[in-house]
Scaffold this motif. Structure first.
Motif, PDB file in Angstrom:
ATOM      1  N   SER A 141       0.735  -1.312   0.053  1.00  0.00           N
ATOM      2  CA  SER A 141       0.030  -0.064  -0.007  1.00  0.00           C
ATOM      3  C   SER A 141       0.657   1.240  -0.004  1.00  0.00           C
ATOM      4  N   LYS A 142       2.134   1.124   0.469  1.00  0.00           N
ATOM      5  CA  LYS A 142       3.207   2.218   0.586  1.00  0.00           C
ATOM      6  C   LYS A 142       2.718   3.151   1.894  1.00  0.00           C
ATOM      7  N   TYR A 143       1.711   3.927   1.353  1.00  0.00           N
ATOM      8  CA  TYR A 143       1.363   5.060   2.477  1.00  0.00           C
ATOM      9  C   TYR A 143       0.379   4.559   3.616  1.00  0.00           C
ATOM     10  N   TYR A 144       0.650   5.020   4.701  1.00  0.00           N
ATOM     11  CA  TYR A 144      -0.078   4.389   5.845  1.00  0.00           C
ATOM     12  C   TYR A 144      -0.347   5.524   6.741  1.00  0.00           C
ATOM     13  N   SER A 145      -1.091   5.482   7.857  1.00  0.00           N
ATOM     14  CA  SER A 145      -1.418   5.942   9.245  1.00  0.00           C
ATOM     15  C   SER A 145      -1.284   5.071  10.351  1.00  0.00           C
ATOM     16  N   ILE A 146      -0.670   5.709  11.527  1.00  0.00           N
ATOM     17  CA  ILE A 146      -0.491   4.827  12.649  1.00  0.00           C
ATOM     18  C   ILE A 146      -1.514   5.414  13.580  1.00  0.00           C
ATOM     19  N   ILE A 147      -1.934   4.643  14.469  1.00  0.00           N
ATOM     20  CA  ILE A 147      -2.642   4.773  15.581  1.00  0.00           C
ATOM     21  C   ILE A 147      -2.126   4.354  17.059  1.00  0.00           C
ATOM     22  N   LEU A 148      -1.935   4.860  17.761  1.00  0.00           N
ATOM     23  CA  LEU A 148      -1.186   4.590  19.010  1.00  0.00           C
ATOM     24  C   LEU A 148      -2.153   4.534  20.294  1.00  0.00           C
ATOM     25  N   VAL A 155      -1.251   0.236  15.753  1.00  0.00           N
ATOM     26  CA  VAL A 155      -2.057  -0.186  14.678  1.00  0.00           C
ATOM     27  C   VAL A 155      -1.648   0.560  13.521  1.00  0.00           C
ATOM     28  N   ILE A 156      -1.511  -0.003  12.416  1.00  0.00           N
ATOM     29  CA  ILE A 156      -1.258   0.721  11.020  1.00  0.00           C
ATOM     30  C   ILE A 156      -2.467   0.604  10.218  1.00  0.00           C
ATOM     31  N   ARG A 157      -2.829   1.562   9.777  1.00  0.00           N
ATOM     32  CA  ARG A 157      -3.890   1.750   8.951  1.00  0.00           C
ATOM     33  C   ARG A 157      -3.452   1.985   7.406  1.00  0.00           C
ATOM     34  N   THR A 158      -4.058   1.210   6.484  1.00  0.00           N
ATOM     35  CA  THR A 158      -3.675   1.384   5.050  1.00  0.00           C
ATOM     36  C   THR A 158      -4.748   1.426   4.077  1.00  0.00           C
ATOM     37  N   VAL A 159      -4.948   1.417   2.854  1.00  0.00           N
ATOM     38  CA  VAL A 159      -5.701   1.286   2.015  1.00  0.00           C
ATOM     39  C   VAL A 159      -5.355   0.288   0.809  1.00  0.00           C
ATOM     40  N   LYS A 160      -6.039  -0.783   0.843  1.00  0.00           N
ATOM     41  CA  LYS A 160      -5.504  -1.670   0.084  1.00  0.00           C
ATOM     42  C   LYS A 160      -6.109  -1.619  -1.434  1.00  0.00           C
ATOM     43  N   MET A 161      -5.420  -1.341  -2.554  1.00  0.00           N
ATOM     44  CA  MET A 161      -5.676  -1.136  -3.835  1.00  0.00           C
ATOM     45  C   MET A 161      -5.962  -2.545  -4.487  1.00  0.00           C
ATOM     46  N   ASP A 162      -7.000  -2.871  -4.657  1.00  0.00           N
ATOM     47  CA  ASP A 162      -7.138  -4.464  -5.196  1.00  0.00           C
ATOM     48  C   ASP A 162      -8.150  -4.004  -6.320  1.00  0.00           C
ATOM     49  N   LYS A 163      -8.974  -4.890  -6.722  1.00  0.00           N
ATOM     50  CA  LYS A 163     -10.377  -4.619  -7.445  1.00  0.00           C
ATOM     51  C   LYS A 163     -11.200  -3.608  -7.039  1.00  0.00           C
ATOM     52  N   LYS A 164     -11.226  -3.623  -5.537  1.00  0.00           N
ATOM     53  CA  LYS A 164     -12.021  -2.450  -4.872  1.00  0.00           C
ATOM     54  C   LYS A 164     -11.068  -1.995  -3.829  1.00  0.00           C
ATOM     55  N   ILE A 216     -10.089  -0.273   3.177  1.00  0.00           N
ATOM     56  CA  ILE A 216      -9.141   0.414   4.198  1.00  0.00           C
ATOM     57  C   ILE A 216      -9.076  -0.880   5.169  1.00  0.00           C
ATOM     58  N   LYS A 217      -7.904  -1.118   5.666  1.00  0.00           N
ATOM     59  CA  LYS A 217      -7.608  -2.192   6.365  1.00  0.00           C
ATOM     60  C   LYS A 217      -6.887  -1.474   7.642  1.00  0.00           C
ATOM     61  N   GLU A 218      -6.914  -2.186   8.876  1.00  0.00           N
ATOM     62  CA  GLU A 218      -6.092  -1.869   9.950  1.00  0.00           C
ATOM     63  C   GLU A 218      -5.369  -2.960  10.397  1.00  0.00           C
TER      64      GLU A 218
END
Length: 263
Positions: free
Chosen positions: A46-53, A68-77, A80-82
């Motif tokens: 995903s490359k770019y991410y956010s962190i939740i502490l 916790v690391i939050r990303t956006v998984k770019m697939d067919k759709k 947002i994943k944590e």
């Protein structure tokens, strides 16, 4: 596995059953390593991410920081994943100590700090402090890691044993007050609000509880209109205000907030 356990329980084994605590811990550790590798791979893809502490003491009174690391998984759709990356024992709860801890963890996972685009913590001075807090120290190393206050901590949510959510009254009215403060701080915002509502937002008194009834009247019957006004304000706001407006819009539009308002 089920058949294996049945044979062990029926005493068909005359040798090691591999059900002891040592082998179980080894299996758990192996599974944990595999899961961690998979999560790190997804974060890098995903490359770019956010962190939740968040920090909380455990039963042994050791301060633990959840990561916790939050990303956006770019697939067919897009999705947002944590990813829960585990707990870190925080021997020092200062901004310097906690920021050093998270940077060390990211380095161990081979995740680049410069790819971080967001950070979210509670309202503690050591976390959100603008000078010596974690957010300030990470911003020094990566100015693009925008800080966003944790909505759960701002609302002071509590989960009961019956798995039902309740909210502290002070925090709830604090959210209502934030709505008033946001719109009243600017004539332009207040004009936008008036275009969407017929009953204006009102402030409330700390000592006169009856004033709070009037303060939520507009929210009770015009929640959707207020949310539309917030979205309009978001379009003409600076980046920092835009984040605050977005958080308020999501809260006002939530089922939880509407239920609290009615009650």
């Amino acid at each position: 596995m089920k058949q294996h356990i049945e044979r062990v329980e029926s005493s068909q084994f005359s040798h090691s059953s591999y059900l002891g605590n040592i082998i179980q811990n080894e299996l758990i550790a192996s599974i944990s390593t595999k899961i961690m590798d998979t999560m790190v791979t997804e974060v890098k893809q995903s490359k770019y991410y956010s962190i939740i502490l968040d920090c909380i003491p455990d039963v042994s009174h050791q301060e633990q920081m959840s990561v916790v690391i939050r990303t956006v998984k770019m697939d067919k759709k897009s999705e947002i994943k944590e990813h829960f990356m585990g707990f870190l024992v925080a021997s020092e709860t200062t901004g310097l100590g906690l920021s050093s801890l998270i940077i060390k963890k990211l380095t161990e996972l081979n995740i680049l700090l410069e790819d971080c685009r967001g950070q979210s913590y509670d309202n503690g001075a050591n976390m959100k402090g603008r000078n010596k807090g974690v957010q300030a120290r990470l911003l020094e190393k990566n100015p693009r890691a925008l800080y966003v206050p944790c909505g759960a901590h701002s609302l002071n949510l509590m989960i009961s044993d019956a798995a039902t959510a309740s909210i502290d009254a002070t925090s709830y009215f604090g959210t209502v007050q934030k709505l008033y403060n946001l719109f009243s701080a600017s004539p332009q915002r207040w004009a936008i609000l008036k275009n969407y509502v017929t009953v204006a937002l009102k402030t409330w008194s700390d000592t006169r509880w009856e004033s709070r009834i009037n303060s939520i009247e507009a929210v009770r019957y015009q929640a959707s209109n207020i949310r539309e006004a917030l979205l309009k304000v978001r379009e003409v706001s600076d980046p920092l205000t835009k984040v605050e407006v977005q958080n308020l819009a999501e809260e006002v539009g939530s089922y939880r907030f509407i239920i609290y308002t009615v009650i």
